[in-house]
Write a protein that holds these residues in place. Structure first.
Motif, PDB file in Angstrom:
ATOM      1  N   PRO A  16      -1.614  -5.026   0.662  1.00  0.00           N
ATOM      2  CA  PRO A  16      -2.827  -4.790   1.440  1.00  0.00           C
ATOM      3  C   PRO A  16      -2.475  -4.346   2.851  1.00  0.00           C
ATOM      4  O   PRO A  16      -1.414  -4.687   3.376  1.00  0.00           O
ATOM      5  CB  PRO A  16      -3.511  -6.169   1.447  1.00  0.00           C
ATOM      6  CG  PRO A  16      -2.401  -7.138   1.238  1.00  0.00           C
ATOM      7  CD  PRO A  16      -1.433  -6.451   0.329  1.00  0.00           C
ATOM      8  N   PRO A  17      -3.345  -3.541   3.496  1.00  0.00           N
ATOM      9  CA  PRO A  17      -3.069  -3.106   4.859  1.00  0.00           C
ATOM     10  C   PRO A  17      -3.061  -4.279   5.823  1.00  0.00           C
ATOM     11  O   PRO A  17      -3.787  -5.251   5.650  1.00  0.00           O
ATOM     12  CB  PRO A  17      -4.216  -2.137   5.164  1.00  0.00           C
ATOM     13  CG  PRO A  17      -5.302  -2.527   4.224  1.00  0.00           C
ATOM     14  CD  PRO A  17      -4.620  -3.020   2.984  1.00  0.00           C
ATOM     15  N   LEU A  18      -2.233  -4.177   6.864  1.00  0.00           N
ATOM     16  CA  LEU A  18      -2.112  -5.234   7.860  1.00  0.00           C
ATOM     17  C   LEU A  18      -2.867  -4.908   9.135  1.00  0.00           C
ATOM     18  O   LEU A  18      -2.792  -5.658  10.118  1.00  0.00           O
ATOM     19  CB  LEU A  18      -0.628  -5.481   8.168  1.00  0.00           C
ATOM     20  CG  LEU A  18       0.226  -5.880   6.957  1.00  0.00           C
ATOM     21  CD1 LEU A  18       1.681  -6.042   7.364  1.00  0.00           C
ATOM     22  CD2 LEU A  18      -0.300  -7.163   6.331  1.00  0.00           C
ATOM     23  N   GLY A  39       6.306   3.707   1.961  1.00  0.00           N
ATOM     24  CA  GLY A  39       5.062   4.162   2.559  1.00  0.00           C
ATOM     25  C   GLY A  39       5.392   5.124   3.681  1.00  0.00           C
ATOM     26  O   GLY A  39       6.462   5.719   3.717  1.00  0.00           O
ATOM     27  N   TYR A  40       4.487   5.289   4.610  1.00  0.00           N
ATOM     28  CA  TYR A  40       4.703   6.204   5.718  1.00  0.00           C
ATOM     29  C   TYR A  40       4.437   5.506   7.044  1.00  0.00           C
ATOM     30  O   TYR A  40       3.600   4.597   7.134  1.00  0.00           O
ATOM     31  CB  TYR A  40       3.778   7.421   5.587  1.00  0.00           C
ATOM     32  CG  TYR A  40       3.977   8.200   4.313  1.00  0.00           C
ATOM     33  CD1 TYR A  40       5.102   8.998   4.134  1.00  0.00           C
ATOM     34  CD2 TYR A  40       3.040   8.139   3.283  1.00  0.00           C
ATOM     35  CE1 TYR A  40       5.290   9.708   2.957  1.00  0.00           C
ATOM     36  CE2 TYR A  40       3.220   8.836   2.100  1.00  0.00           C
ATOM     37  CZ  TYR A  40       4.349   9.633   1.950  1.00  0.00           C
ATOM     38  OH  TYR A  40       4.532  10.330   0.777  1.00  0.00           O
ATOM     39  N   LEU A  41       5.133   5.937   8.075  1.00  0.00           N
ATOM     40  CA  LEU A  41       4.892   5.402   9.409  1.00  0.00           C
ATOM     41  C   LEU A  41       3.490   5.764   9.870  1.00  0.00           C
ATOM     42  O   LEU A  41       2.942   6.803   9.497  1.00  0.00           O
ATOM     43  CB  LEU A  41       5.919   5.964  10.398  1.00  0.00           C
ATOM     44  CG  LEU A  41       7.382   5.541  10.176  1.00  0.00           C
ATOM     45  CD1 LEU A  41       8.273   6.255  11.177  1.00  0.00           C
ATOM     46  CD2 LEU A  41       7.523   4.038  10.323  1.00  0.00           C
ATOM     47  N   CYS A  42       2.928   4.928  10.710  1.00  0.00           N
ATOM     48  CA  CYS A  42       1.569   5.151  11.199  1.00  0.00           C
ATOM     49  C   CYS A  42       1.564   6.025  12.451  1.00  0.00           C
ATOM     50  O   CYS A  42       2.527   6.033  13.222  1.00  0.00           O
ATOM     51  CB  CYS A  42       0.904   3.815  11.540  1.00  0.00           C
ATOM     52  SG  CYS A  42       0.903   2.628  10.190  1.00  0.00           S
ATOM     53  N   THR A  86      -1.498   3.274   3.527  1.00  0.00           N
ATOM     54  CA  THR A  86      -1.631   1.802   3.498  1.00  0.00           C
ATOM     55  C   THR A  86      -2.910   1.310   2.836  1.00  0.00           C
ATOM     56  O   THR A  86      -3.106   0.093   2.722  1.00  0.00           O
ATOM     57  CB  THR A  86      -1.550   1.162   4.907  1.00  0.00           C
ATOM     58  OG1 THR A  86      -2.791   1.345   5.599  1.00  0.00           O
ATOM     59  CG2 THR A  86      -0.396   1.708   5.710  1.00  0.00           C
ATOM     60  N   LEU A  87      -3.791   2.195   2.379  1.00  0.00           N
ATOM     61  CA  LEU A  87      -5.056   1.751   1.786  1.00  0.00           C
ATOM     62  C   LEU A  87      -4.942   1.496   0.289  1.00  0.00           C
ATOM     63  O   LEU A  87      -5.887   1.028  -0.341  1.00  0.00           O
ATOM     64  CB  LEU A  87      -6.158   2.784   2.051  1.00  0.00           C
ATOM     65  CG  LEU A  87      -6.492   3.009   3.528  1.00  0.00           C
ATOM     66  CD1 LEU A  87      -7.673   3.969   3.655  1.00  0.00           C
ATOM     67  CD2 LEU A  87      -6.804   1.690   4.223  1.00  0.00           C
ATOM     68  N   GLY A  88      -3.795   1.829  -0.314  1.00  0.00           N
ATOM     69  CA  GLY A  88      -3.573   1.501  -1.719  1.00  0.00           C
ATOM     70  C   GLY A  88      -4.409   2.296  -2.690  1.00  0.00           C
ATOM     71  O   GLY A  88      -4.815   1.777  -3.734  1.00  0.00           O
TER      72      GLY A  88
END
Length: 222
Positions: free
Chosen positions: A26-28, A46-49, A92-94
């Motif tokens: 889940p997103p943090l 994943g990818y950096l924000c 990050t939203l899955g």
């Protein structure tokens, strides 16, 4: 014996504290659009924000599913999956999204998504959709506009046009990188005799009256 007991206890505890789901974490934070390629300094799952000050509303809009794909191929269909790699706002939203267009007598050959389940919505036309469980049981339904069908994670599934006009479906998958494993493309050339034979076998499913949960053999093995 004592060492065995200690090791067994350790493995048991490890199993108890393993997360019950292997899907995307889940997103943090509220949002995390993917950083541009030239800003990435680390490799990660994943990818950096992006920096919060650079996040825009356009990060959460895409036009990638606006148009039908090319249908001038052997299977007369086109599938376009949009993941976080193409749509930064998904990071990050899955989840990811897909559009599938199938011409009359077209088919999406059997494939699976190893990291995601798929929820498919029929936007136009009518389709025949089905999947196989691990025992070979076929779950197949004819779907019309507005119907929704689920393909469970990792199970082989297919779609074919059941009408005489273009059919279009939209899907949501519960991973930002669901992956695609094609049965034919993984083993044979797309234009091989084996692939053509599979298309012919699959098209017979259009004529089958299959009740819910009926068991049948895999069409590519019979």
């Amino acid at each position: 014996m004592k060492l065995f007991t200690v090791m067994f206890s350790y493995l048991l505890l490890l199993g108890l504290y393993t997360p019950p789901s292997l899907s995307d974490s889940p997103p943090l934070q509220d949002m995390c659009p993917m950083a541009p390629q030239d800003e990435r300094k680390l490799f990660m799952n994943g990818y950096l924000c992006k920096h919060p000050s650079t996040i825009l509303a356009s990060d959460f809009k895409t036009l990638l599913l606006n148009h039908a794909g090319k249908l001038d191929n052997m299977v007369r269909s086109s599938a376009n999956i949009v993941t976080a790699a193409e749509f930064p706002g998904l990071n990050t939203l899955g989840m990811s999204m897909a559009r599938t267009d199938i011409d009359s007598y077209g088919i999406v050959l059997p494939h699976s998504h190893p990291r995601a389940s798929e929820m498919m919505f029929v936007h136009d036309g009518s389709v025949l959709a089905g999947f196989f469980d691990t025992t070979g049981k076929l779950f197949q339904k004819r779907l019309c506009e507005g119907d929704v069908f689920i393909f469970p994670r990792g199970l082989v599934h297919f779609i074919m046009n059941y009408g005489l006009r273009l059919a279009t479906t939209f899907s949501v998958l519960n991973s930002q990188n669901p992956g695609v494993v094609g049965i034919t493309h993984a083993m044979f050339a797309p234009d091989s005799d084996v692939a053509e034979g599979l298309v012919a076998r699959m098209m017979k499913f259009r004529e089958m009256e299959i009740s819910d949960n009926k068991t049948t053999d895999f069409p590519w093995t019979s």
